[in-house]
Motif scaffolding. Sequence first.
Motif, PDB file in Angstrom:
ATOM      1  N   ALA B 178      -7.193   4.466  -0.896  1.00  0.00           N
ATOM      2  CA  ALA B 178      -6.002   4.110  -1.672  1.00  0.00           C
ATOM      3  C   ALA B 178      -4.804   3.865  -0.764  1.00  0.00           C
ATOM      4  O   ALA B 178      -3.851   3.194  -1.144  1.00  0.00           O
ATOM      5  CB  ALA B 178      -5.678   5.205  -2.683  1.00  0.00           C
ATOM      6  N   MET B 181      -6.376   0.613   1.957  1.00  0.00           N
ATOM      7  CA  MET B 181      -6.573  -0.658   1.265  1.00  0.00           C
ATOM      8  C   MET B 181      -5.734  -0.625  -0.012  1.00  0.00           C
ATOM      9  O   MET B 181      -6.235  -0.766  -1.122  1.00  0.00           O
ATOM     10  CB  MET B 181      -8.059  -0.850   0.930  1.00  0.00           C
ATOM     11  N   ALA B 182      -4.444  -0.392   0.197  1.00  0.00           N
ATOM     12  CA  ALA B 182      -3.556  -0.098  -0.931  1.00  0.00           C
ATOM     13  C   ALA B 182      -3.560  -1.190  -1.997  1.00  0.00           C
ATOM     14  O   ALA B 182      -3.506  -0.895  -3.192  1.00  0.00           O
ATOM     15  CB  ALA B 182      -2.140   0.135  -0.418  1.00  0.00           C
ATOM     16  N   ASP B 183      -3.616  -2.444  -1.582  1.00  0.00           N
ATOM     17  CA  ASP B 183      -3.532  -3.508  -2.581  1.00  0.00           C
ATOM     18  C   ASP B 183      -4.819  -3.645  -3.396  1.00  0.00           C
ATOM     19  O   ASP B 183      -4.767  -3.921  -4.593  1.00  0.00           O
ATOM     20  CB  ASP B 183      -3.166  -4.831  -1.913  1.00  0.00           C
ATOM     21  N   ILE B 184      -5.959  -3.466  -2.750  1.00  0.00           N
ATOM     22  CA  ILE B 184      -7.216  -3.511  -3.501  1.00  0.00           C
ATOM     23  C   ILE B 184      -7.249  -2.333  -4.473  1.00  0.00           C
ATOM     24  O   ILE B 184      -7.557  -2.469  -5.653  1.00  0.00           O
ATOM     25  CB  ILE B 184      -8.448  -3.450  -2.561  1.00  0.00           C
ATOM     26  N   SER B 185      -6.898  -1.162  -3.943  1.00  0.00           N
ATOM     27  CA  SER B 185      -6.860   0.031  -4.766  1.00  0.00           C
ATOM     28  C   SER B 185      -5.885  -0.150  -5.932  1.00  0.00           C
ATOM     29  O   SER B 185      -6.171   0.229  -7.074  1.00  0.00           O
ATOM     30  CB  SER B 185      -6.455   1.228  -3.899  1.00  0.00           C
ATOM     31  N   GLY B 186      -4.753  -0.759  -5.634  1.00  0.00           N
ATOM     32  CA  GLY B 186      -3.755  -1.008  -6.669  1.00  0.00           C
ATOM     33  C   GLY B 186      -4.289  -1.931  -7.755  1.00  0.00           C
ATOM     34  O   GLY B 186      -4.064  -1.712  -8.950  1.00  0.00           O
ATOM     35  N   ALA B 187      -5.043  -2.952  -7.345  1.00  0.00           N
ATOM     36  CA  ALA B 187      -5.632  -3.869  -8.326  1.00  0.00           C
ATOM     37  C   ALA B 187      -6.644  -3.128  -9.197  1.00  0.00           C
ATOM     38  O   ALA B 187      -6.746  -3.356 -10.401  1.00  0.00           O
ATOM     39  CB  ALA B 187      -6.309  -5.035  -7.601  1.00  0.00           C
TER      40      ALA B 187
END
Lengths: 243, 242, 509
Positions: B178, B181-187
Motif C-alpha cells: 500500500a 505501490m500506492a496508486d495501484i493500492s489506491g485504485a
Amino acid sequence: MANSREHEAWLQELEAASRVKQRTFMDGIAGKLKRPRVTEAPAHPYRGAPDFWREMEWDEEERVQRFTDNFKSVGGHVVRLAGMEEASRFIADKAQEMSAHYILRQQESELDALGLEAALPEAQVSVWNSDPDTDWKARAAEADFGVVLADYAVAYTGSITVLSAAGKGRTVSLLPTVLMAIIPVERLRTRLGEVLTGFDQAEREQLPAGIHFISGPSRSADIENDLTIGVHGPGIVYAILVG
Amino acid sequence: MKVSLFITCLSDAIYPRVGEAMVRLLAKYGVQLDFPNVQTCCGQPAFNSGYWDEARATARTIIDAFEDSDFVISPSGSCTYMIHHYADLFKDDPAMLERAQRLQAKAYEFTQFLVQVLGVSDVGAVFNHKVTYHPSCHGSRLLGVKDEPMQLLQGVEGLEFVPLPFAEDCCGFGGTFAVKMADISGAMVSEKVDHIKETDAEVLVGLDMACLMNIAGNLRYRGEPVRVMHLAELLYEGVTQR
Amino acid sequence: MSHASTATKPKTVKARADLALNDEFLRKAVKFTTERLRLGKKNASEEHGNWDDWRERGRQIRLHTIAHLDYYLNLFVDNARANGVHVHFADTADEAVKLSLAIAERKAAKSVVKSKSMVTEELHLNHALEGIGVEAVETDLGEYIIQLAGETPSHIIIPAIHKNRYQIAELLSKEAGETLEPDTQVLAGFVRKKLREKFLEADIGMTGCNFAIAETGSMVLFENEGNGRMVSTVPKTQITLMGMERIIPSFEDLEVMATLLPRSATGQKLTVYMSGITGPRREVDGDGPEEMHIIIVDNGRSLQLGDPEFQELLNCIRCGACLNACPVYRHIGGHAYGGTYSGPIGAVLTPALNKNVGEWDDIANASSLCGACYEACPVKIPLHDMLVYLRRRKVERGHGNRAEGMGMKGFAAVAGNSGRMARALKLGKLGQKLVARDGGIRLKIGPLKGWNSYRVTPELPKQSFRDTWKTLEGELRGGLQEMDEATRDRMARIVQERGQGGKGGGHHG
C-alpha cells in the motif's frame, strides 16, 4: 525438388547435431534435478482422470441429449436422423437452401453410400484425394460444404473427433464455409477420456498424423470480448447424428 | 487450559476496542484469556518484503511468548496465517521448526476458535442494521476461514445481510504494498469502496483490522458514513444490547 | 512494423503502472474482460464439479512429469523422431531463433504464418524473421491486431485485451485500404478473408505447443479460431516451438489437462479445436505438412529444476486464470509488467527465467499477496509464496532497497521486543499530536503521502490494548462464567490429539 538430395543431407546434418545435443540436454536436466538419468519408465500413480470420473457412463439417450445441448450451446447445429438416406436428403436440402455449389466429401464407403452426387445434380460434388492431379487443398478452400464422417464424438464436451487418412483430408473439416459431420450414434461416447485412451492403446505407428476434436463453429472473442463466429474455420457446423 | 490472546500489533496500538470485545465475548463462554505481555508483531511486514532474518527475530519472540499456551487466538486471519510461515523461516533449524509447528497447531483465528472449538455459531446477539462483509484474503483463502463468519452473522437477530459484490477481491492493503505501490493500492481500495456503496450497507464487517483500516480510511477520505467493525465488535455489541 | 513502443517504455513497474492507471479505457477494458473470464471459469468449474480433486490431479501429473522430465522429454523426442519429425534443442532464445531462421532460409521461405505462441514472443521471432526478409504473419485474431499495432500481447490468451473496437477498426482499415466499420463481425470478416490468402500462400506454418505427449511423440494444440489447424495443415513445412516443460506422459493425462485448461482460461468445456498432431503427413495423405520440425526451448526454464521454491513454476499450463483473478492485473494491464508474460505468473516467471537478481526491477512488488492467483490456478502453483521468495532472494543477494533494509532492521529491533515496541508507540502518539485532526491524519507528506492520497489515517488511541489489559482482566476475573463441560472436554481432546501428532484444529479449510 532438384536439390532434394542436398536438402536430405542438410536434414541429416541437423539430426546428427540434435542427437548429440539431446544427450547433453537430458543430462543437464538430470544434473539440475541432482540425480542420475532416469531411463526406465517411472511409476505414474496419478495417470489420467480421477477414479470417480472413469465410472461415469451415460446411456445412449442421455449421450445424445447431452451432446446436443453442448453442441448447440456453442452455436453448433444438431439433428438426429434415422439413417444415411435421411442424412443424404438433409444435406441435399441444406445445400439447396444455402445455394451451395461446391461440395467436398471424404473418401469413405459410408459417404459413398450417401449418393450426394445423385441427390445434388447441379452441384459439383468432389471426393477427397480421389485423383492425384487435383490440388485438393484448393478444392477444400473453395468448397461451400465439407462433408465428413466422424470417427468418434464425445457427449460431455460436445465434440466431434476426426482422424486423418488417405481418404480423409484434414482440410475438409477446416476450409469449407460449412461443415457437415455425420456421426453414427454408436460412435458417440460419454467422456473425452474414452476416446483419448484409445490413442494410447493404439501403437504409436498406428496413429494418424492429424487427430482433431471439433466442438462447434470457429470462434473468437478477441475484439472487446465480443463473440465472433467463423473466424478461420467453418462458421456453420452441423452435427448429424445418425441411428 | 491456557487460552492466550495474540492481539496483533495493529489491534494493540490502533484498535484496542477489538481486543476488548473479543476478551469480553469469550468470557461469556467461560474462556479466561491470558495475555502474554512480551508478544509483539507476527513479523509479516518483514517476511513479505523478503527480510527473513528480521522476520525470524520477531517470530522467535512470538514463539517464546506462547510457548506454554494450549490455544492461541487472534483477531486476524492474516497474522494467524503468518504463524504457518514460521515453518518456512525455520526450515533449517530443527529445534525451532518443531516449536514453530507446535505453535501453528494451536493457533486459531477468532471465529475459527468460536465455531470450531467452542462450538458456538450463535452468540445470541441482536444487531438491527444492514451489514455487508469483506472476507480478507489471507483469512479466507489461505487459512480457509469461510463458513465460520457467515454462520456467526446468520445467528445475529435483526441483522440484514447484504452480500458484497466481488467480495473476494483484495482491498489493496497488502502491507508495504500500500506504500510501495500506492496508486495501484489506491485504485484497489477505491474499487472495493465502490462495491460497498453498491450494497447500501450501514456497516462493513470483517475479520482483519489491517484490511478494515485500509477500507475505513478510504471511506472516510470520501466522506462515506459507513461504519467499519471487526466481527468481534459487532457480536459483542449485539450481545450487550440484548 | 514498428517496435518503437517497447523502446520508450518506462523502466519500472511503478511508472508503467501509473501510465496504465491514467488510461481510463484500458482499465475499463481489462476489468470488463477479466471479470467476464473469471465468472466463466467459476461457472464452468462449478458445473463440472469436484474442481479441487481435478486441480490436485492436474498438479500431481505435472509434478510427476517435471520430476522425471529427462525421462519423459527423451521419450517424446525419440517418439517424435520415429514419427518423422525433425527435433532440435535450443538452450537459449538465440539458438532457437538461429534454428528457426536456418529452416526458413533453407526453405527459401517468403512468408511464415503463425498461430499463437508465447514461446515465440519470448524469442522475438517475428522481428528476427523480418530481419532476413521473411514476412511473419500472426493469424490469431488478437495477435494479428497486436502485430499491426506494433505491440506485444498484454494477456496470455486475450492478447488485444487492452484495445477497443475503434482502435482495432482504425488498424484494420489501414491494412484494408478502406474504412471498416467498428463492428466486430465486419472486422473479423475482413481478417478471415485477408488471412485466408496468407494461409494458402505461406511456405511455413509456425505453432506453439500446449502439450507434448511423451508416449506417442504427438504435439497438442488448443485453440478456438481454427488458425492453429490452418498453420499446421496448409503450409508445406511446419515448425513448432515448444518450451521443454510442455510434456505430459500420455493421452490419458491429456483428459485432465483438457478438463482444466479451457475451463480455467475461458470457461469453455473444451476449446473449439483440440488437435493432436503426430508427425508430418503420411505418404498417402492428401494434406498436412511434408516436413515438420519441433524446436525444444530451454531459455531459462531448466534454471527452475532442482530449486525447491520455483520448480513448480514449470507446472504452469498457460491458461491465464491468474491474470483474470488478479486485482493488480485488472488495474494496470499486462504491459505494465514489462515482460513477455504478465500478471502473477509473469511477475514470477520473468525474473525466474532470467535468474538475474540485480535487474529484477520491482516486478515482484506489484502484488498485494492476496493469493487470488493461487486459488485460480488449475495446477495450484503457489505464486503468492513465490513472489515472497523472489523478494527474499533480492534482499539476500544485497539488491534490496537500502532505505527499506534499514527500516526492516529497525522493525526487527522494535517488533522483536515488547518494551521497545511500547516506547515506539509512545513516540508515535506524541508525534501525531502535531498532525491529527478529528481522530484522523490527512497529511500527504513523507511515508504517508501515497497512503493518504486515498485514505485518512486513524489516530492512535490514548491507550493501547496492553495499557488497558490489567484493568480489563481484573474486571472480568470476578464475573467469569463457568465453561460448560462439553466444551471443556472438547478442548482437552483437541490438545491431546495434537500431542499425538493429530492435525491442529483451526487450519486450512
